[in-house]
Design a protein around this motif. Structure first.
Motif, PDB file in Angstrom:
ATOM      1  N   VAL A   1       1.743 -16.623  40.989  1.00 16.36           N
ATOM      2  CA  VAL A   1       1.705 -15.510  39.719  1.00 16.36           C
ATOM      3  C   VAL A   1       2.813 -14.453  40.105  1.00 16.36           C
ATOM      4  O   VAL A   1       2.648 -13.777  41.063  1.00 16.36           O
ATOM      5  N   ARG A   2       4.014 -14.392  39.393  1.00 20.87           N
ATOM      6  CA  ARG A   2       4.893 -13.320  39.613  1.00 20.87           C
ATOM      7  C   ARG A   2       4.148 -12.290  38.722  1.00 20.87           C
ATOM      8  O   ARG A   2       4.214 -12.314  37.340  1.00 20.87           O
ATOM      9  N   ALA A   3       3.625 -11.142  39.228  1.00 19.65           N
ATOM     10  CA  ALA A   3       3.211 -10.031  38.378  1.00 19.65           C
ATOM     11  C   ALA A   3       4.368  -9.130  37.904  1.00 19.65           C
ATOM     12  O   ALA A   3       4.959  -8.135  38.609  1.00 19.65           O
ATOM     13  N   GLY A   4       4.848  -9.604  36.886  1.00 19.83           N
ATOM     14  CA  GLY A   4       5.968  -9.161  36.110  1.00 19.83           C
ATOM     15  C   GLY A   4       6.701 -10.066  35.262  1.00 19.83           C
ATOM     16  O   GLY A   4       6.104 -11.032  35.059  1.00 19.83           O
ATOM     17  N   ALA A   5       7.913  -9.820  34.770  1.00 18.47           N
ATOM     18  CA  ALA A   5       8.496 -10.653  33.824  1.00 18.47           C
ATOM     19  C   ALA A   5       9.625 -11.801  34.701  1.00 18.47           C
ATOM     20  O   ALA A   5       9.290 -12.769  34.021  1.00 18.47           O
ATOM     21  N   GLY A   6      10.458 -11.306  35.418  1.00 21.31           N
ATOM     22  CA  GLY A   6      11.507 -12.207  35.822  1.00 21.31           C
ATOM     23  C   GLY A   6      10.823 -13.139  36.947  1.00 21.31           C
ATOM     24  O   GLY A   6      10.375 -12.449  38.091  1.00 21.31           O
TER      25      GLY A   6
ATOM     26  N   GLN B   1       3.905  -6.949  30.451  1.00 20.18           N
ATOM     27  CA  GLN B   1       2.818  -6.084  31.068  1.00 20.18           C
ATOM     28  C   GLN B   1       3.741  -4.779  31.816  1.00 20.18           C
ATOM     29  O   GLN B   1       3.219  -3.499  31.583  1.00 20.18           O
ATOM     30  N   ASN B   2       5.004  -4.950  32.102  1.00 23.55           N
ATOM     31  CA  ASN B   2       5.482  -3.797  32.535  1.00 23.55           C
ATOM     32  C   ASN B   2       6.742  -3.451  31.609  1.00 23.55           C
ATOM     33  O   ASN B   2       7.753  -2.471  32.009  1.00 23.55           O
ATOM     34  N   ALA B   3       6.813  -3.882  30.470  1.00 23.30           N
ATOM     35  CA  ALA B   3       8.007  -3.937  29.587  1.00 23.30           C
ATOM     36  C   ALA B   3       8.105  -2.195  29.109  1.00 23.30           C
ATOM     37  O   ALA B   3       9.433  -1.838  29.176  1.00 23.30           O
TER      38      ALA B   3
HETATM   39  C1  3PG Z   1      10.411  -7.702  36.501  1.00 19.72           C
HETATM   40  O1  3PG Z   1      10.828  -8.819  36.602  1.00 19.72           O
HETATM   41  O2  3PG Z   1       9.113  -7.864  35.937  1.00 19.72           O
HETATM   42  C2  3PG Z   1      10.923  -6.373  36.720  1.00 19.72           C
HETATM   43  O3  3PG Z   1      12.428  -6.662  37.290  1.00 19.72           O
HETATM   44  C3  3PG Z   1      10.174  -5.359  37.618  1.00 19.72           C
HETATM   45  O4  3PG Z   1      10.323  -6.092  39.006  1.00 19.72           O
HETATM   46  P1  3PG Z   1       9.375  -5.594  40.283  1.00 19.72           P
HETATM   47  O5  3PG Z   1       7.991  -5.878  40.211  1.00 19.72           O
HETATM   48  O6  3PG Z   1       9.866  -6.094  41.600  1.00 19.72           O
HETATM   49  O7  3PG Z   1       9.327  -4.174  40.278  1.00 19.72           O
END
Ligand code: 3PG
Length: 310
Positions: free
Chosen positions: A74-79, A101-103
């Protein structure tokens, strides 16, 4: 199941303890590796993990191979461009992100950076305002939507272009009040400030090029809170050399950071470290969402937010 939190750039401790609580309350084992400096440390920590939560940590084939029990990333984030999706899919490992979630954190930083630069790095000299400046959003996902919302408070006309949405789709997102552009070219032509919000995909790699940048009006500003790879750096360098008023603001240092900084000290700003998602709120939102997604996956096979093919 053993759940590993692997974050080179750690979450705030309140988020970590809440993640641990969610995982352990569901009967799983929790472990963490934070601020690690060597890949070998990750390879060692992940070897008996069933699931892993990461941020921008690189999860390549070697890391996946080192984790024979791994079932979920799970990538906690978007990308999720930091995860080798092919390697994961070949092993039948599910990869998820935590979209949105971090938008807000990233969107707020866009304006923070803009104001800092438009007010000349707070050096006391006369700057300019955001009010009335035309803002162009390239792609229209969760971060772009938050940027559009905030921009209305600054009284900025907001244009948007998305290669995967029609003008009608954009118009239907009425609450954000964006003016649809019918092409990327039109977006760059009509925007004093262009803000980038596309994910890094093969299609978007280096998509911001001379062809588009040269269409921006005088005093154009490009803002990047997405990924460095979506810009053709040589083309950006060329535009900045040719156009003495063009400015570039980024939350992700380009490969040629030192050259940009040396050549354009007043027209180039990069955060020292990617800062967009670095807020207490975003850490908690993304971290807890990741933990809950893991619990639901192991409890009932919930694969909502899966990003790789089955
Ligand atoms: C993302 O893709 O969620 C953002 O670029 C944040 O990345 P980070 O969790 O490495 O700060």
């Amino acid at each position: 199941m053993k759940v590993l939190l692997a974050t080179k750039k750690p979450f705030v401790s309140k988020a970590v303890s809440e993640i641990q609580h969610i995982i352990e309350t569901a009967g799983h084992q929790f472990d963490k590796i934070e601020k690690y400096t060597e890949k070998s440390q990750l390879l060692d920590a992940i070897k008996d993990a069933d699931a892993v939560i990461v941020r921008s940590d690189i999860i390549d084939r070697e890391v996946i191979d080192a984790a024979p029990q791994l079932k979920l990333i799970v990538r906690a984030g978007a990308g999720y461009d930091n995860v080798d999706l092919n390697a994961a899919t070949e092993r039948d490992i599910c990869v998820m992100n935590t979209p949105g979630q971090n938008a807000n954190a990233v969107a707020e930083l866009v304006f923070g950076m803009l104001i800092y630069v438009l007010r000349n790095y707070f050096d006391g000299s006369t700057g300019t305002e955001l009010k009335g400046k035309r803002l162009g959003l390239y792609a229209f996902g969760n971060v772009a939507k938050m940027v559009a919302k905030i921009a209305r408070g600054f009284d900025m006309p907001v244009y948007a272009y998305s290669p995967i949405m029609t003008e009608d789709d954009l118009r239907k997102e009425g609450e954000y009040g964006v003016i649809p552009a019918n092409s990327a070219e039109e977006l760059f032509e009509n925007s004093d400030i262009v803000s980038l919000h596309m994910p890094l995909l093969e299609d978007t790699r280096r998509c911001v090029n001379y062809h588009l940048l040269s269409r921006m009006p005088d005093n154009g500003i490009l803002v990047n809170s997405a990924r460095k790879e979506v810009i053709n750096e040589d083309d950006l360098m060329r535009i900045m050399e040719e156009r003495p008023n063009f400015r570039y603001i980024t939350d992700i240092q380009p490969d040629k950071h030192d050259e940009f900084a040396a050549k354009f000290p007043k027209r180039y700003f990069a955060t020292p470290k990617k800062t967009g998602a670095q807020t207490l709120e975003a850490n908690i939102n993304a971290g807890l969402a990741a933990a809950k997604q893991i619990v639901a996956f192991f409890k009932n096979g919930d694969e909502t937010f899966r990003v790789n093919p089955k």
